[in-house]
Design an enzyme around this catalytic site. Structure first.
Site, PDB file in Angstrom:
ATOM      1  N   PRO A   2       2.401  20.450 -35.090  1.00  0.00           N
ATOM      2  CA  PRO A   2       1.974  21.422 -34.305  1.00  0.00           C
ATOM      3  C   PRO A   2       2.238  21.153 -32.902  1.00  0.00           C
ATOM      4  CG  PRO A   2       0.088  20.854 -35.495  1.00  0.00           C
ATOM      5  CD  PRO A   2       1.320  19.869 -35.831  1.00  0.00           C
ATOM      6  N   GLU A   3       2.816  22.017 -32.162  1.00  0.00           N
ATOM      7  CA  GLU A   3       2.903  22.036 -30.694  1.00  0.00           C
ATOM      8  C   GLU A   3       2.057  22.782 -30.041  1.00  0.00           C
ATOM      9  OE1 GLU A   3       6.087  20.585 -28.742  1.00  0.00           O
ATOM     10  OE2 GLU A   3       7.459  19.973 -30.418  1.00  0.00           O
TER      11      GLU A   3
END
Ligand SMILES: [Zn+2]
Length: 301
Positions: A2-3
């Site tokens: 996840p960014e």
């Protein structure tokens, strides 16, 4: 992985269920994730009211009444989902199948359950993480900036503090490649590989050029740095608006997969035509500091 936009999407997805709710009980189904839970974690946070949900870089911050903050990181494959209280006892007769948010993953990877009580009734927030690279910690809010996770972190790409003058001060005299300077968390917190590639492409700048070339002799940002700063802010804002991206194995809190990955302009598009109007170039991939960089050698100078 996840960014930042995914984490922000998770935060926004959890806020309606968690903010203001009483954390009646925290249920830990194993002693650790990537790291052991802090000693007494479940006991310390149970019975506390949740004041607010925040985010710093890729960390989710759950502020509790009394000044403690739960720090949560999603690692590689972590996700949260919200279930209302009735689901636990089977579907209520008047609301069949009343899972607001369908299960996305195997229950055996449900490692943490926050049992909540709010004005909307009981609810459960469940942390699921098949690969267990995520982790949770507990800290005091007033000591957060000196916590090991946050000490020395740069400015958020979403805030007003990140401007061209700030980056000029960080980049002045630096021979470091621009790509690496942008990924350095001491400069910008939470900006990851995908969005650095996208922002550089949007602003027509080569990831290979020296960061210092965007600063003039008097330490002021050149126009290119002003445009780059704007591109960083908009690429993140666009991703958050799109609900966060996900390359694999990441589910939004409402149970749906992220979809922003379909609109990357340059990331993961090696050998495909550049999308800059009139460019005609081809997206190339190079490896910088062990990370893939995607860019158009024709229009990114
Ligand atoms: Zn191009």
């Amino acid at each position: 992985m996840p960014e930042l936009p995914e984490v922000e999407t998770v935060r926004r997805g959890l806020t309606p269920a968690m903010e203001g709710a009483l954390l009646v009980r925290a249920e830990l189904r194993r002693p650790d994730l990537r790291f052991p839970f802090p000693a007494g974690f479940a006991t310390l946070i149970s019975g506390r009211r949740i004041v607010s949900l925040g985010r710093r870089a890729k960390y989710l911050l759950i502020d509790l009444e009394g000044g403690d903050v739960i720090i949560a990181h999603l690692g590689m494959s972590g996700s949260f989902r919200v279930e209302d209280g009735r689901a636990e006892d089977g579907p209520a007769s008047d609301t069949p199948g009343d899972f607001h948010h369908p299960r996305g993953k195997s229950e055996k990877h449900d490692h943490v359950v926050f049992h909540l009580e709010s004005v909307n009734g009981p609810a459960r927030v469940i942390y699921n993480d098949p690969r267990r690279f995520g982790f949770m910690d507990l800290a005091r809010r007033d000591a957060l900036s000196s916590h090991a996770f946050f000490r020395g972190l740069g400015e958020e790409p979403t805030g007003n503090v990140l401007d061209a003058a700030y980056l000029a001060a960080r980049f002045a005299g630096k021979a470091q490649p621009l790509k690496s300077a942008l990924l350095d968390q001491k400069n910008i917190a939470g900006l990851g590989n995908i969005y650095v590639c996208e922002a550089l492409w949007r602003s027509g700048l080569s990831p290979l050029r020296a960061a210092g070339t965007l600063v003039d002799a008097r330490g002021r940002p050149k126009t290119a740095l002003v445009l780059l700063t704007e591109a960083i802010r908009t690429v993140i804002a666009d991703a958050i608006a799109a609900g966060g991206s996900s390359l694999r194995d990441h589910i939004q809190t409402d149970g749906t997969l992220g979809y922003f990955q379909h609109s990357f302009s340059v990331y993961d598009r090696e050998g495909e035509p550049c999308r800059t109007p009139g460019c005609g170039g081809t997206v190339a991939r190079v490896v910088q500091a062990g990370r893939s960089t995607f860019y158009c050698p024709k229009c990114q100078k």
